[in-house]
Design an enzyme around this catalytic site. Structure first.
Site, short mmCIF file in Angstrom:
data_model
loop_
_atom_site.label_atom_id
_atom_site.label_comp_id
_atom_site.label_asym_id
_atom_site.label_seq_id
_atom_site.Cartn_x
_atom_site.Cartn_y
_atom_site.Cartn_z
N GLY A 15 0.67 -0.95 0.05
CA GLY A 15 0.18 -0.07 -0.09
C GLY A 15 0.88 1.27 -0.11
CB SER A 16 4.25 2.24 -0.75
OG SER A 16 4.57 1.90 -2.18
CG ASN A 17 1.93 3.15 -5.46
OD1 ASN A 17 2.35 4.05 -6.18
ND2 ASN A 17 2.56 2.23 -5.75
CG MET A 94 -1.52 -8.50 -6.45
SD MET A 94 -0.42 -7.57 -7.62
CE MET A 94 0.55 -9.08 -8.11
NE ARG A 95 -7.80 -11.61 -5.92
CZ ARG A 95 -7.94 -12.91 -6.03
NH1 ARG A 95 -8.45 -13.43 -7.06
NH2 ARG A 95 -7.41 -13.55 -5.05
CG LEU A 96 -6.50 -10.06 -15.16
CD1 LEU A 96 -6.46 -11.24 -16.22
CD2 LEU A 96 -6.07 -8.89 -15.98
CG ASN A 111 -2.84 -1.02 -12.92
OD1 ASN A 111 -2.86 -1.07 -11.77
ND2 ASN A 111 -2.04 -1.94 -13.62
CG HIS A 113 2.90 -2.64 -15.23
ND1 HIS A 113 2.54 -3.52 -14.36
CD2 HIS A 113 3.86 -2.57 -15.94
CE1 HIS A 113 3.20 -4.54 -15.01
NE2 HIS A 113 4.22 -4.08 -15.92
C1 GRF Z 1 3.57 -1.13 -7.44
O1 GRF Z 1 5.06 -1.41 -7.69
C2 GRF Z 1 2.87 -1.04 -8.45
O2 GRF Z 1 3.27 -0.47 -9.71
C3 GRF Z 1 2.24 -2.53 -8.85
O3 GRF Z 1 2.37 -3.09 -7.48
C4 GRF Z 1 3.02 -2.31 -6.68
C5 GRF Z 1 2.48 -2.14 -5.28
O4 GRF Z 1 3.06 -1.54 -4.36
N1 GRF Z 1 1.10 -2.59 -9.52
P1 GRF Z 1 2.31 -1.02 -3.34
O5 GRF Z 1 1.35 -2.37 -2.56
O6 GRF Z 1 1.65 0.24 -3.74
O7 GRF Z 1 3.45 -0.51 -2.31
#
Ligand code: GRF
Length: 204
Positions: A15-17, A94-96, A111, A113
């Site tokens: 969840g860092s994002n 992590m799911r389509l 999203n 990536h």
């Molecule tokens: C990130 O690297 C993002 O690009 C990818 O999954 C990772 C999630 O990291 N889709 P976090 O859970 O936000 O730390």
């Protein structure tokens, strides 16, 4: 957009994002974007703890409790509609997704990536790029369609792989880029500045 842009973040892990978006919102750097919901498929994920601390409502579900993806997505879509969510932000989910969610949020679902798409889609993109030996890699923000990291590209930021650095260092630097890029793009969406023309997106 005159009223606040109401955002749901979908995440499965650290969840860092999610945290970067939350911080940006609270510091007024998300253009009126407000995170109203976390959707998570893993009860043990650290992102759940982050949401609890920040008092963000969390919608937790266990995919194995449902016969089909469409069934849990229909329930999620119901909650998103109740909360009048304007934008869905996938951040390590992590799911389509199926048309049940992609349909109503076409052009309103982003999203992030950790590679320069279309290179290295799917899991462990940083490891894939590292093992391939690329000299330049980076981060892509794109709209979501039903494919694996195939939607229209909104923004990309590149970084050089430094001589002698290891994959952990590259991973850290990619994550730093993500945490700065994603809030900037979400802000542009919230301010109505993303202009979509087929596969091309212009930023305001
Ligand atoms: C990130 O690297 C993002 O690009 C990818 O999954 C990772 C999630 O990291 N889709 P976090 O859970 O936000 O730390």
């Amino acid at each position: 957009m005159s009223r606040n842009c109401r955002i749901a973040v979908f995440a499965s892990g650290n969840g860092s994002n999610f945290q970067a978006l939350l911080d940006a919102s609270r510091e007024g750097r998300l253009g009126g974007g407000e995170i109203v919901l976390l959707v998570c498929d893993k009860s043990q994920a650290f992102v759940v703890e982050r949401a609890r601390k920040a008092e963000v409502e969390t919608y937790l579900f266990q995919p194995k409790d449902y016969a089909r993806r469409e069934d849990y997505e229909a329930e999620i879509a119901g909650r998103l509609a109740e909360l009048e969510v304007d934008l869905v932000v996938l951040a390590g989910y992590m799911r389509l997704l199926t048309p049940v969610l992609v349909g109503p949020y076409a052009g309103r679902m982003l999203n992030i990536h950790p590679s320069l798409l279309p290179s290295f889609p799917g899991k462990d993109a940083i490891g894939q790029a590292w093992n391939y030996g690329v000299k330049v890699t980076g981060v892509t923000v794109h709209f979501v369609d039903e494919g694996m990291d195939t939607g229209t590209i909104v923004a990309q930021e590149s970084i050089e792989v430094l001589p002698g650095e290891d994959v952990d260092s590259l991973t850290d630097r990619i994550h730093q880029v993500e945490q700065s890029l994603y809030p900037r793009i979400v802000r542009q969406f919230a301010e109505g500045k993303l202009k979509v023309n087929g596969r091309r997106v212009e930023l305001g």
